[in-house]
Write a protein that holds these residues in place. Structure first.
Motif, PDB file in Angstrom:
ATOM      1  N   ALA A 263     100.293  58.268 138.831  1.00 37.77           N
ATOM      2  CA  ALA A 263     100.185  56.816 138.903  1.00 37.77           C
ATOM      3  C   ALA A 263     101.375  56.196 138.170  1.00 37.77           C
ATOM      4  N   ALA A 264     101.807  55.043 138.647  1.00 36.86           N
ATOM      5  CA  ALA A 264     102.924  54.336 138.022  1.00 36.86           C
ATOM      6  C   ALA A 264     102.667  52.841 138.111  1.00 36.86           C
ATOM      7  N   TYR A 265     102.892  52.157 136.996  1.00 33.30           N
ATOM      8  CA  TYR A 265     102.680  50.715 136.905  1.00 33.30           C
ATOM      9  C   TYR A 265     104.012  50.111 136.473  1.00 33.30           C
ATOM     10  N   ALA A 266     104.721  49.492 137.446  1.00 36.81           N
ATOM     11  CA  ALA A 266     106.111  49.096 137.192  1.00 36.81           C
ATOM     12  C   ALA A 266     106.314  47.614 137.456  1.00 36.81           C
ATOM     13  N   THR A 267     107.143  47.009 136.612  1.00 38.84           N
ATOM     14  CA  THR A 267     107.542  45.612 136.780  1.00 38.84           C
ATOM     15  C   THR A 267     109.057  45.576 136.919  1.00 38.84           C
ATOM     16  N   PHE A 268     109.533  44.725 137.836  1.00 36.38           N
ATOM     17  CA  PHE A 268     110.964  44.647 138.130  1.00 36.38           C
ATOM     18  C   PHE A 268     111.425  43.200 138.037  1.00 36.38           C
ATOM     19  N   GLU A 269     112.589  43.009 137.438  1.00 32.51           N
ATOM     20  CA  GLU A 269     113.255  41.709 137.464  1.00 32.51           C
ATOM     21  C   GLU A 269     114.290  41.749 138.575  1.00 32.51           C
ATOM     22  N   LEU A 270     114.209  40.801 139.512  1.00 37.74           N
ATOM     23  CA  LEU A 270     115.097  40.793 140.663  1.00 37.74           C
ATOM     24  C   LEU A 270     116.115  39.668 140.559  1.00 37.74           C
TER      25      LEU A 270
ATOM     26  N   LYS B 260     117.362  44.175 139.121  1.00 39.79           N
ATOM     27  CA  LYS B 260     118.242  44.033 137.969  1.00 39.79           C
ATOM     28  C   LYS B 260     117.732  44.782 136.737  1.00 39.79           C
ATOM     29  N   ALA B 261     116.406  44.936 136.597  1.00 33.77           N
ATOM     30  CA  ALA B 261     115.837  45.595 135.415  1.00 33.77           C
ATOM     31  C   ALA B 261     114.458  46.111 135.769  1.00 33.77           C
ATOM     32  N   VAL B 262     114.009  47.121 134.997  1.00 38.79           N
ATOM     33  CA  VAL B 262     112.727  47.758 135.272  1.00 38.79           C
ATOM     34  C   VAL B 262     112.002  48.075 133.971  1.00 38.79           C
ATOM     35  N   SER B 263     110.694  47.926 134.005  1.00 40.76           N
ATOM     36  CA  SER B 263     109.802  48.414 132.958  1.00 40.76           C
ATOM     37  C   SER B 263     108.695  49.194 133.656  1.00 40.76           C
ATOM     38  N   CYS B 264     108.507  50.439 133.263  1.00 35.59           N
ATOM     39  CA  CYS B 264     107.576  51.302 133.995  1.00 35.59           C
ATOM     40  C   CYS B 264     106.706  52.095 133.023  1.00 35.59           C
ATOM     41  N   LEU B 265     105.438  52.209 133.364  1.00 37.51           N
ATOM     42  CA  LEU B 265     104.502  53.057 132.638  1.00 37.51           C
ATOM     43  C   LEU B 265     103.884  54.032 133.634  1.00 37.51           C
ATOM     44  N   GLY B 266     104.071  55.322 133.377  1.00 36.37           N
ATOM     45  CA  GLY B 266     103.472  56.334 134.238  1.00 36.37           C
ATOM     46  C   GLY B 266     102.237  56.929 133.582  1.00 36.37           C
ATOM     47  N   ALA B 267     101.500  57.699 134.369  1.00 33.09           N
ATOM     48  CA  ALA B 267     100.304  58.353 133.837  1.00 33.09           C
ATOM     49  C   ALA B 267      99.965  59.556 134.703  1.00 33.09           C
ATOM     50  N   THR B 268      99.325  60.546 134.080  1.00 34.43           N
ATOM     51  CA  THR B 268      98.725  61.655 134.807  1.00 34.43           C
ATOM     52  C   THR B 268      97.224  61.546 134.586  1.00 34.43           C
TER      53      THR B 268
END
Length: 384
Positions: free
Chosen positions: A246-253, A218-226
């Protein structure tokens, strides 16, 4: 019982994934077992033609695996009415054009993911397939991993009670290519101009895993990095690695489940497998890797006590019980190939169409946008 041939144009099988998983462990394995069995007992024997830009390379693969038909002429292959299925496992950036050409030629299409590098292109391909009335599919292999199939069985049995969280860890250390350690992955993965980036690559996977096993995203919050900005390519040349590694992601389901996925090519592994999923619920928890799965029910959950002044005496790994392998698990790519072939020939059940592939691209785009704008984003429903 009768056996019929199914002509399949296989494009992009000289690459690692196309060769190992799709050609050798799927189509060649299916041919070796005598074809795909249909519900009425008939069999379908894949009759592939290997197509690629390097005629000598695809011809050598054909000789190695007993496939007589190879070509460097994709247009010619698409004109052959006996070849009714087109498969692509080449580059993401070229995929939509190739798949669209095949659809226009009246072929059923099956392809790797991501199906495109933008959502607009992905939806255009899905709409075209629907308009032309061709059967279509996208590889969603991780649903067929033994570990995740065991998670699905636990969920079906009500083991978790009310599920409320999923934590995933994926990745390993991809060598930079210097000091005598060649990289394990192609250099294009780390170049934005060539379609690289772990967010585009992996959020497409996490979309179908989350949607199918734990709840619609339903929703996403993501932080990427090189994290590694400079690498060495296959020819020993140093290049700027400008894609996210690299990716650090949180999802609301849907249903209130919160999922968090860490994806990284810059992490050294100290866990059970290269990917692990921990699922927690009111009645029990489970941890799954590629093949194995361990559980801990509420009736045998230990009672740890926080005490930083003494060494930990509990071995937390020993407190979990492994789910047994009660039946043999076949290769996940092969299983999905068999299902798609049954779908094409006998209208067997199928849900992994190009629209599902577009959902993965949508989540990747939103993940990149979330990173840029540093905020949560809702995930709209897609239709074609």
């Amino acid at each position: 019982m009768a056996t019929q041939k199914l002509g399949i144009i296989m494009h992009g099988v000289t690459g690692r994934m196309g060769l190992n998983q799709h050609l050798v462990r799927s189509i060649v394995a299916i041919r070796d077992q005598g074809g795909v069995v249909l519900p009425n007992g008939d069999r379908v024997m894949p009759d592939p033609i290997l197509v690629g830009r390097n005629a000598e390379k695809v011809a050598a693969l054909g000789r190695q695996y007993g496939i007589s038909r190879t070509s460097a002429d994709l247009d010619g292959a698409l004109k052959n009415p006996d070849d009714t299925v087109f498969f692509d496992a080449a580059t993401t950036q070229a995929r939509v054009d190739l798949v669209s050409r095949a659809i226009e030629a009246g072929k059923h299409v099956y392809c790797e993911k991501p199906i495109a590098d933008t959502l607009d292109k992905a939806l255009a391909a899905a709409r075209l397939a629907k308009q032309r009335g061709v059967k279509n599919g996208v590889v969603q292999d991780k649903l067929f991993l033994p570990g995740l199939r065991k998670i699905a069985k636990l969920k079906e049995a009500g083991f978790f009670g009310r599920m409320f969280s999923v934590r995933g860890e994926f990745g390993y250390w991809v060598f930079e290519g210097d000091w005598g350690q060649p990289a394990q992955r192609p250099s294009w993965n780390y170049k934005l101009a060539e379609g690289g980036g772990i967010i585009l690559d992996m959020l497409c996977h996490w979309r179908y895993v989350l949607d199918n096993l734990f709840g619609e995203v339903k929703a996403v919050s993501c932080l990427g990095a090189t994290h590694i900005p400079s690498r060495v390519d296959e020819n020993g040349k140093t290049y700027a690695a400008d894609a996210d590694d690299a990716a650090y992601a949180t999802f609301e389901l849907e249903g209130g489940v919160i999922a968090h996925m860490n994806s990284s090519w810059c992490v050294r592994v100290r866990r059970d497998d290269l990917v692990t999923f921990q699922v927690d619920g009111t009645h029990g928890s489970a941890v799954a890797g590629l093949s194995k799965c361990w559980t801990q029910h509420r009736v045998n959950t230990p009672r740890p006590i926080w005490n930083p002044d003494v060494p930990q005496t509990m071995n937390f790994y020993d407190q979990w019980e492994e789910v047994p392998d009660n039946f043999e698990y076949d290769n996940g790519f092969k299983i999905q190939w068999e299902n798609f072939i049954r779908h094409v020939v006998a209208d067997g059940p199928w849900s992994h169409d190009l629209l599902e592939g577009a959902k993965g691209v949508q989540l990747a785009e939103l993940g990149l946008k979330s990173w840029q704008e540093r905020r949560w984003l809702d995930v709209p429903r897609l239709t074609v």
